[in-house]
Write a protein that holds these residues in place. Structure first.
Motif, mmCIF file in Angstrom:
data_model
loop_
_atom_site.group_PDB
_atom_site.id
_atom_site.type_symbol
_atom_site.label_atom_id
_atom_site.label_comp_id
_atom_site.label_asym_id
_atom_site.label_seq_id
_atom_site.Cartn_x
_atom_site.Cartn_y
_atom_site.Cartn_z
ATOM 1 N N LEU A 68 0.613 -1.247 -0.007
ATOM 2 C CA LEU A 68 0.094 -0.006 0.142
ATOM 3 C C LEU A 68 0.828 1.425 0.031
ATOM 4 O O LEU A 68 0.646 2.336 -0.659
ATOM 5 C CB LEU A 68 -0.883 -0.081 1.052
ATOM 6 C CG LEU A 68 -1.843 -1.184 1.355
ATOM 7 C CD1 LEU A 68 -2.739 -1.129 2.538
ATOM 8 C CD2 LEU A 68 -2.818 -0.795 -0.069
ATOM 9 N N TRP A 69 1.906 1.125 0.778
ATOM 10 C CA TRP A 69 2.856 2.639 0.808
ATOM 11 C C TRP A 69 3.705 2.685 -0.740
ATOM 12 O O TRP A 69 3.542 3.771 -1.136
ATOM 13 C CB TRP A 69 3.836 2.164 1.800
ATOM 14 C CG TRP A 69 4.879 3.423 1.804
ATOM 15 C CD1 TRP A 69 6.107 3.222 1.437
ATOM 16 C CD2 TRP A 69 4.820 4.487 2.707
ATOM 17 N NE1 TRP A 69 6.772 4.412 1.480
ATOM 18 C CE2 TRP A 69 6.119 5.055 2.372
ATOM 19 C CE3 TRP A 69 3.936 4.902 3.212
ATOM 20 C CZ2 TRP A 69 6.331 6.566 2.828
ATOM 21 C CZ3 TRP A 69 3.998 6.458 3.783
ATOM 22 C CH2 TRP A 69 5.173 6.971 3.629
ATOM 23 N N THR A 74 3.852 5.743 -5.390
ATOM 24 C CA THR A 74 3.536 5.986 -6.984
ATOM 25 C C THR A 74 2.470 6.839 -7.490
ATOM 26 O O THR A 74 2.569 7.418 -8.500
ATOM 27 C CB THR A 74 3.345 4.569 -7.424
ATOM 28 O OG1 THR A 74 4.314 3.645 -7.084
ATOM 29 C CG2 THR A 74 3.241 4.392 -9.073
ATOM 30 N N VAL A 75 1.405 6.833 -6.699
ATOM 31 C CA VAL A 75 0.096 7.670 -6.987
ATOM 32 C C VAL A 75 0.507 8.920 -6.805
ATOM 33 O O VAL A 75 -0.038 10.097 -7.533
ATOM 34 C CB VAL A 75 -1.282 7.139 -6.342
ATOM 35 C CG1 VAL A 75 -2.253 8.051 -6.652
ATOM 36 C CG2 VAL A 75 -1.633 5.665 -6.797
ATOM 37 N N PHE A 76 0.919 9.415 -5.633
ATOM 38 C CA PHE A 76 1.336 10.735 -5.111
ATOM 39 C C PHE A 76 2.640 11.386 -5.402
ATOM 40 O O PHE A 76 3.010 12.205 -4.692
ATOM 41 C CB PHE A 76 0.737 10.877 -3.811
ATOM 42 C CG PHE A 76 -0.551 10.673 -3.619
ATOM 43 C CD1 PHE A 76 -1.759 11.273 -3.713
ATOM 44 C CD2 PHE A 76 -0.923 9.308 -2.819
ATOM 45 C CE1 PHE A 76 -2.945 10.998 -3.571
ATOM 46 C CE2 PHE A 76 -2.285 8.866 -2.544
ATOM 47 C CZ PHE A 76 -3.259 9.796 -2.768
ATOM 48 N N SER A 77 3.544 10.671 -6.245
ATOM 49 C CA SER A 77 4.856 11.278 -6.244
ATOM 50 C C SER A 77 4.770 12.310 -7.052
ATOM 51 O O SER A 77 3.844 12.656 -7.910
ATOM 52 C CB SER A 77 5.599 10.195 -7.070
ATOM 53 O OG SER A 77 4.780 9.633 -8.392
ATOM 54 N N ARG A 79 5.557 15.018 -9.988
ATOM 55 C CA ARG A 79 5.277 14.981 -11.425
ATOM 56 C C ARG A 79 6.919 15.200 -12.022
ATOM 57 O O ARG A 79 7.215 14.523 -12.865
ATOM 58 C CB ARG A 79 4.418 15.755 -11.839
ATOM 59 C CG ARG A 79 4.428 16.167 -13.637
ATOM 60 C CD ARG A 79 3.108 17.107 -14.037
ATOM 61 N NE ARG A 79 3.291 16.922 -15.413
ATOM 62 C CZ ARG A 79 4.053 17.990 -16.214
ATOM 63 N NH1 ARG A 79 4.731 18.769 -15.709
ATOM 64 N NH2 ARG A 79 3.809 17.908 -17.603
ATOM 65 N N ASN A 80 7.740 16.096 -11.289
ATOM 66 C CA ASN A 80 8.791 16.462 -11.962
ATOM 67 C C ASN A 80 9.781 15.245 -11.618
ATOM 68 O O ASN A 80 10.744 15.143 -12.513
ATOM 69 C CB ASN A 80 9.506 17.951 -11.279
ATOM 70 C CG ASN A 80 8.644 18.960 -11.520
ATOM 71 O OD1 ASN A 80 7.960 19.014 -12.683
ATOM 72 N ND2 ASN A 80 8.655 19.805 -10.493
ATOM 73 N N ALA A 81 9.672 14.721 -10.511
ATOM 74 C CA ALA A 81 10.444 13.410 -10.367
ATOM 75 C C ALA A 81 10.176 12.334 -11.451
ATOM 76 O O ALA A 81 11.094 11.793 -11.789
ATOM 77 C CB ALA A 81 10.422 12.949 -8.785
ATOM 78 N N LEU A 82 9.074 12.087 -11.632
ATOM 79 C CA LEU A 82 8.550 11.174 -12.755
ATOM 80 C C LEU A 82 9.179 11.801 -14.118
ATOM 81 O O LEU A 82 9.633 10.841 -14.775
ATOM 82 C CB LEU A 82 7.100 11.140 -12.852
ATOM 83 C CG LEU A 82 6.591 10.261 -11.744
ATOM 84 C CD1 LEU A 82 4.950 10.453 -11.778
ATOM 85 C CD2 LEU A 82 6.983 8.932 -11.434
ATOM 86 N N LEU A 83 9.222 13.011 -14.482
ATOM 87 C CA LEU A 83 9.859 13.516 -15.703
ATOM 88 C C LEU A 83 11.192 13.185 -15.496
ATOM 89 O O LEU A 83 11.842 12.816 -16.807
ATOM 90 C CB LEU A 83 9.389 14.888 -15.921
ATOM 91 C CG LEU A 83 7.884 15.158 -16.171
ATOM 92 C CD1 LEU A 83 7.756 16.670 -16.265
ATOM 93 C CD2 LEU A 83 7.560 14.442 -17.548
ATOM 94 N N ASP A 84 11.779 13.478 -14.767
ATOM 95 C CA ASP A 84 13.331 13.283 -14.576
ATOM 96 C C ASP A 84 13.826 11.835 -14.801
ATOM 97 O O ASP A 84 14.576 11.568 -15.367
ATOM 98 C CB ASP A 84 14.110 13.819 -13.426
ATOM 99 C CG ASP A 84 13.764 15.284 -13.267
ATOM 100 O OD1 ASP A 84 13.697 16.035 -14.248
ATOM 101 O OD2 ASP A 84 13.854 15.786 -11.939
ATOM 102 N N GLU A 85 13.130 11.043 -14.086
ATOM 103 C CA GLU A 85 13.270 9.508 -14.215
ATOM 104 C C GLU A 85 12.886 8.964 -15.618
ATOM 105 O O GLU A 85 13.651 8.030 -15.895
ATOM 106 C CB GLU A 85 12.172 8.772 -13.189
ATOM 107 C CG GLU A 85 12.554 7.241 -12.948
ATOM 108 C CD GLU A 85 11.739 6.435 -12.008
ATOM 109 O OE1 GLU A 85 11.946 5.392 -11.883
ATOM 110 O OE2 GLU A 85 11.016 7.220 -11.456
ATOM 111 N N ASN A 86 11.749 9.419 -16.130
ATOM 112 C CA ASN A 86 11.593 9.142 -17.510
ATOM 113 C C ASN A 86 12.569 9.537 -18.505
ATOM 114 O O ASN A 86 12.983 8.545 -19.331
ATOM 115 C CB ASN A 86 10.140 9.757 -17.922
ATOM 116 C CG ASN A 86 9.693 9.201 -19.304
ATOM 117 O OD1 ASN A 86 10.101 8.275 -19.733
ATOM 118 N ND2 ASN A 86 9.009 9.893 -19.779
#
Length: 325
Positions: A68-69, A74-77, A79-86
């Motif tokens: 659950l954690w 994953t849901v509330f991460s 957006r900028n971190a996801l873009l950098d990781e992508n």
């Protein structure tokens, strides 16, 4: 009043049971009886398998908060971190793609060289993804629990790797889960070779997640700090070519025949969440009671044991500490 006294005598507030010493003695006797039965009789394996299946829902429930954690993160991460990781993953994919462009040519060249040398064909390994759902609470054991079992084709002695290198091998299998002995455990050993020159050795666990030791390395051996150790394939348990560790110290001791050599495991033994199980078999669910009865009444020709698909795989718990060849 007299009736109240009689009721108090019949239903006392504190009932005194067996003493603590007697309870402790009974518990010790019961523990020794169970250990003796487990060591002496084979039917205790079935009891252990049934108990493991019984506690599987509890293990899943314990792992549920982590799941659950992870889902919430994953849901509330951000957006900028996801873009950098992508972006990082895209760059890595391009790098791997550039390295993979010549792979087909190298594979074909390797096949031609093997044909010229009349060498044995290489291994065609298959993989199955597993997830770590539990750790052993004993500080002197380095084992993890994964969510794949006998019903998924897992078997004892099966090699386990992660994205960086060898993790260990399966030592106990139940219907839905399996226990993996890590290469850092003191009872584990794996045959390795130095990738630079093919020097063979045995890498044993030291009890530390960050250190392995090479036993009986001659003082004159051609090994250096930074050499890569890979599985040799000797013994047939671990397929050859998988990274195991990197040499970090080579101490030559004057007057002694062997050098003191330590290595750092490449696999993330303490952090890996997902692992790969090499060469899984066909799922083998537990036989039903009726099938066991029919097997007991079968003719001698029909009751002969079948030959396993992989005769080199271990079938007993006596060889779960690794290959010492």
């Amino acid at each position: 009043m007299q009736s109240d006294f009689k009721e108090a005598e019949i239903n006392p507030l504190f009932v005194r049971g067996p003493s603590l010493g007697l309870r402790l003695l009974l518990s010790i006797v019961l523990a020794f009886v169970l250990m003796f039965s487990d060591y002496r009789y084979q039917h205790m394996d079935k009891v252990r398998s049934v108990l493991t299946v019984a506690v599987t829902p509890l293990q899943w429930a314990v792992d549920l908060p982590t799941q659950l954690w992870s889902w919430g993160a994953t849901v509330f991460s951000d957006r900028n971190a996801l873009l950098d990781e992508n972006a990082m993953l895209k760059e890595r994919a391009l790098l791997l793609s550039s390295k993979n462009q010549r792979m087909a040519w190298l594979i074909a060249e390797n096949i031609r060289l093997r044909e010229l040398l009349n060498a044995q064909d290489g291994y065609d390994d298959r993989f199955m993804l597993g997830e770590v759902i539990g750790l052993d609470s004993d500080a002197f054991l380095h084992q993890v629990l994964i969510n794949k079992g006998r019903n998924d084709g897992v078997y004892e002695g099966q090699a386990v790797v992660d994205v960086l290198g060898l993790v260990g091998q399966v030592v106990a299998v139940s219907a839905f889960t399996s226990r993996v002995l890590l290469i850092a455990d003191t009872s584990h050993a794996v045959p390795v070779v130095v990738n630079r020159n093919g020097f063979r050795a045995i890498a044993s666990g030291t009890g530390s997640m960050n250190s392995l030791q090479l036993t009986h390395v001659p003082e004159t051996a051609d090994i250096r700090e930074g050499d890569l150790l890979v599985t040799s394939g000797l013994g047939g348990r671990f397929p050859p070519g998988y990274p195991v560790a990197e040499l970090n110290t080579v101490e030559h001791q004057p007057g002694k025949p062997f050098a003191k050599v330590t290595a750092r495991p490449l696999a993330q033994l303490e952090r890996s969440r997902y692992v790969l199980l090499l060469n899984p078999r066909e799922p083998t669910p537990l036989p039903e009671e009726g099938g066991q009865k029919n097997k007991a009444t079968a003719s001698p020709a029909e009751s002969q044991p079948e030959t396993p698909d992989n005769p080199e795989a271990p079938l007993s718990d006596q060889n779960t500490s690794g290959d010492n060849t």
